[in-house]
Design a protein around this motif. Structure first.
Motif, short mmCIF file in Angstrom:
data_model
loop_
_atom_site.label_atom_id
_atom_site.label_comp_id
_atom_site.label_asym_id
_atom_site.label_seq_id
_atom_site.Cartn_x
_atom_site.Cartn_y
_atom_site.Cartn_z
N LEU A 372 0.87 -1.37 0.06
CA LEU A 372 0.02 -0.03 0.01
C LEU A 372 1.14 1.34 -0.08
O LEU A 372 0.58 2.06 -0.73
CB LEU A 372 -0.93 -0.04 1.28
N ASP A 373 1.97 1.22 0.68
CA ASP A 373 2.95 2.35 0.91
C ASP A 373 3.42 2.50 -0.55
O ASP A 373 3.30 3.91 -1.04
CB ASP A 373 3.93 1.95 1.69
N LEU A 374 3.75 1.45 -1.12
CA LEU A 374 4.46 1.72 -2.55
C LEU A 374 3.35 2.24 -3.61
O LEU A 374 3.78 3.07 -4.49
CB LEU A 374 4.85 0.47 -2.98
N PHE A 375 2.07 1.82 -3.49
CA PHE A 375 1.14 2.40 -4.43
C PHE A 375 0.76 3.73 -4.17
O PHE A 375 0.81 4.54 -4.93
CB PHE A 375 -0.18 1.56 -4.08
N LEU A 376 0.97 4.29 -2.92
CA LEU A 376 0.43 5.66 -2.63
C LEU A 376 1.76 6.46 -3.19
O LEU A 376 1.66 7.63 -3.46
CB LEU A 376 0.47 5.90 -1.26
N ASP A 377 2.88 5.99 -2.94
CA ASP A 377 4.00 6.72 -3.42
C ASP A 377 4.03 7.01 -4.98
O ASP A 377 4.41 7.87 -5.48
CB ASP A 377 5.47 6.11 -3.17
N ARG A 378 3.29 5.94 -5.52
CA ARG A 378 3.39 5.92 -7.26
C ARG A 378 2.53 6.86 -7.67
O ARG A 378 2.78 7.64 -8.68
CB ARG A 378 2.77 4.55 -7.67
N ILE A 379 1.31 7.17 -6.96
CA ILE A 379 0.43 7.82 -7.44
C ILE A 379 0.63 9.25 -6.75
O ILE A 379 -0.31 10.26 -7.43
CB ILE A 379 -1.13 7.37 -7.24
N ARG A 380 1.37 9.55 -5.83
CA ARG A 380 1.68 10.85 -5.09
C ARG A 380 1.67 12.10 -6.13
O ARG A 380 1.04 13.13 -5.83
CB ARG A 380 2.70 10.76 -4.12
N ASN A 381 2.57 11.91 -7.17
CA ASN A 381 2.71 13.08 -8.09
C ASN A 381 1.76 13.30 -9.18
O ASN A 381 1.74 14.44 -9.84
CB ASN A 381 4.07 12.85 -8.59
N SER A 382 0.78 12.24 -9.42
CA SER A 382 -0.23 12.40 -10.23
C SER A 382 -1.75 12.42 -10.07
O SER A 382 -2.60 12.83 -10.61
CB SER A 382 -0.01 11.09 -11.36
N TYR A 383 -1.86 12.28 -8.82
CA TYR A 383 -3.30 12.37 -8.33
C TYR A 383 -3.25 13.07 -6.89
O TYR A 383 -2.49 12.73 -5.90
CB TYR A 383 -3.81 10.87 -8.26
N GLU A 384 -4.19 13.94 -6.53
CA GLU A 384 -4.51 14.60 -5.35
C GLU A 384 -5.45 13.61 -4.49
O GLU A 384 -6.60 13.67 -5.16
CB GLU A 384 -4.65 16.20 -5.50
N LEU A 385 -5.19 13.09 -3.38
CA LEU A 385 -5.90 12.49 -2.56
C LEU A 385 -7.37 13.27 -2.41
O LEU A 385 -7.16 14.70 -1.85
CB LEU A 385 -5.29 11.95 -1.41
N THR A 386 -8.38 12.88 -2.27
CA THR A 386 -9.76 13.38 -1.75
C THR A 386 -10.00 13.37 -0.28
O THR A 386 -9.49 12.41 0.24
CB THR A 386 -11.20 13.06 -2.46
#
Length: 419
Positions: A372-386
């Protein structure tokens, strides 16, 4: 046979008793202009004065020829915000035509056609009777404009009476547009029997159906759930070598999805792709919803294989997100992560928080916290969490007593403005 005077008289008397169904707005409206802005500020009594001054200004600047229809976009633009002023624009033009004793039909036809935008039957009748008073005999185009107006307001009886009058006059016989107007109206009203009857009447009158004819039939029947009838007309259309338009393709997919006909969808997609056509976002949404409801991840993967080449970016993104979400729902982490990486490497991002939250929930269910940590790191720069995604992460970390991660995600929430 009905007489024109009686038909129009009865239509006028019944006008105030009918509830009109307004036609859809035109595809575009006039941009704001100085004259439009002035008309919006003017009192009703000043509208015609402003129009006269504009016409005089154009005449003096030798622009009268190229700007002869300056009043048309004004009537369109004012119809919703200032309907009374829109009618005054039309009234000004009619008065000009009568004063100048214009005997060509085209200007009167324009006025009647513009009346359809606001369902202004009374003014259309005024134009029609004024034209006849000038000695101008209505032709098929004039009758069609009036008939279409009545159909758009749901006054089928008067429209049918006008058709009867047209049929009895050599100079205004019903043409293909006349029949098409009835098919379109009954498609819109959801009257399958009348729609199909007018289709056969069209053919009996010697007119060949077009793509638009089949669009009215297929979309109308699909909305009514008469899928077999819609399929019959679709196959008939292909048999006479008429190609479907986008609306027909959407209706076909809608019918197959509502029946949950997965085999039919598969064959239809091959038919579409083999002809070099593309699926639009609405079609992809319907297909994704079908496969999501049925949990058919293999079919979604096959769909991706069918459309990968030459498909628009938005469609591909929606389907990639759907594949990842299906794998997430079944907790197939390896396949889910492959689908996510394939999507991200293709330059695509998650389109909605629900897709990301499905992936996060899968990680929590499998207690795969490092992944899960790796997944969040992958999307961090392309998607802003709601906010909902942050709330989900907070709840998950608390449930599994992952307090270090909890502190970090709360800090991220504050930075994002969700404190």
């Amino acid at each position: 046979m009905a007489t024109l005077a009686r038909v129009l008289s009865e239509a006028t008397r019944g006008l105030r008793r009918r509830i009109h169904t307004h036609p859809p707005p035109p595809p575009h409206a006039a941009a704001a202009t100085p004259l439009l802005e002035r008309l919006m500020r003017e009192t009703d009594s000043g509208v015609k004065i402003a129009l006269e001054e504009e016409e005089e200004r154009e005449r003096e600047s030798s622009m009268a020829t190229c700007q002869a229809s300056f009043w048309e976009p004004l009537a369109v633009a004012l119809r919703s915000s200032a309907p009374k002023k829109a009618e005054l624009v039309l009234e000004w033009k009619l008065e000009k035509l009568l004063k100048e004793r214009v005997l060509e039909r085209e200007p009167y036809l324009k006025l009647i056609s513009l009346c359809e935008l606001s369902s202004n039957v009374q003014f259309a009748l005024r134009v029609f009777t004024s034209m006849e008073a000038q000695g101008i005999q209505p032709n098929t185009s004039i009758f069609n404009a009036l008939l279409t107006l009545y159909l758009s307001t749901g006054d089928i009886v008067t429209a049918l009476s006008l058709f009867e009058i047209m049929d009895g006059k050599d100079e205004s016989k019903p043409d293909f547009s006349t029949y098409s107007a009835f098919i379109s109206a009954f498609s819109r009203l959801g009257d399958a029997h009348s729609m199909v009857s007018w289709y056969f009447a069209t053919k009996k009158a010697g007119f060949s159906p077009t793509t638009r004819t089949y669009e009215y039939l297929i979309t109308g029947l699909t909305k009514l759930g008469k899928f077999e009838d819609a399929d019959r007309f679709f196959n008939e259309m292909l048999s006479v070598e008429i190609l479907p338009n986008l609306s027909i393709l959407e209706a076909k997919i809608e019918g197959l999805c509502k029946r949950k006909d997965v085999g039919g969808v598969r064959e239809f997609l091959k038919f579409v792709i083999n002809r070099g056509w593309e699926l639009n976002e609405a079609m992809a949404e319907k297909l994704s919803r079908l496969y999501m409801d049925l949990g058919l991840v293999e079919e979604m993967e096959q769909l991706l294989g069918l459309i990968r080449k030459g498909t628009c970016f938005d469609v591909s993104m929606r389907l990639h997100c759907g594949v990842a979400r299906l794998y997430a729902n079944s907790d197939q982490l390896d396949q889910m992560e492959f689908a996510v990486m394939r999507m991200l490497e293709g330059g695509m991002i998650f389109g909605c928080p629900e897709d990301i939250e499905a992936v996060i929930c899968s990680y929590f269910r499998r207690k795969a916290f490092n992944r899960l940590d790796l997944f969040l790191d992958r999307i961090r720069n392309s998607y802003e969490l709601t906010r909902s995604t942050y709330d989900l992460l907070v709840a998950g970390y608390r449930k599994f007593e992952l307090y270090e991660r909890l502190d970090l995600i709360i800090k991220d929430m504050k930075i994002a403005g969700f404190a």
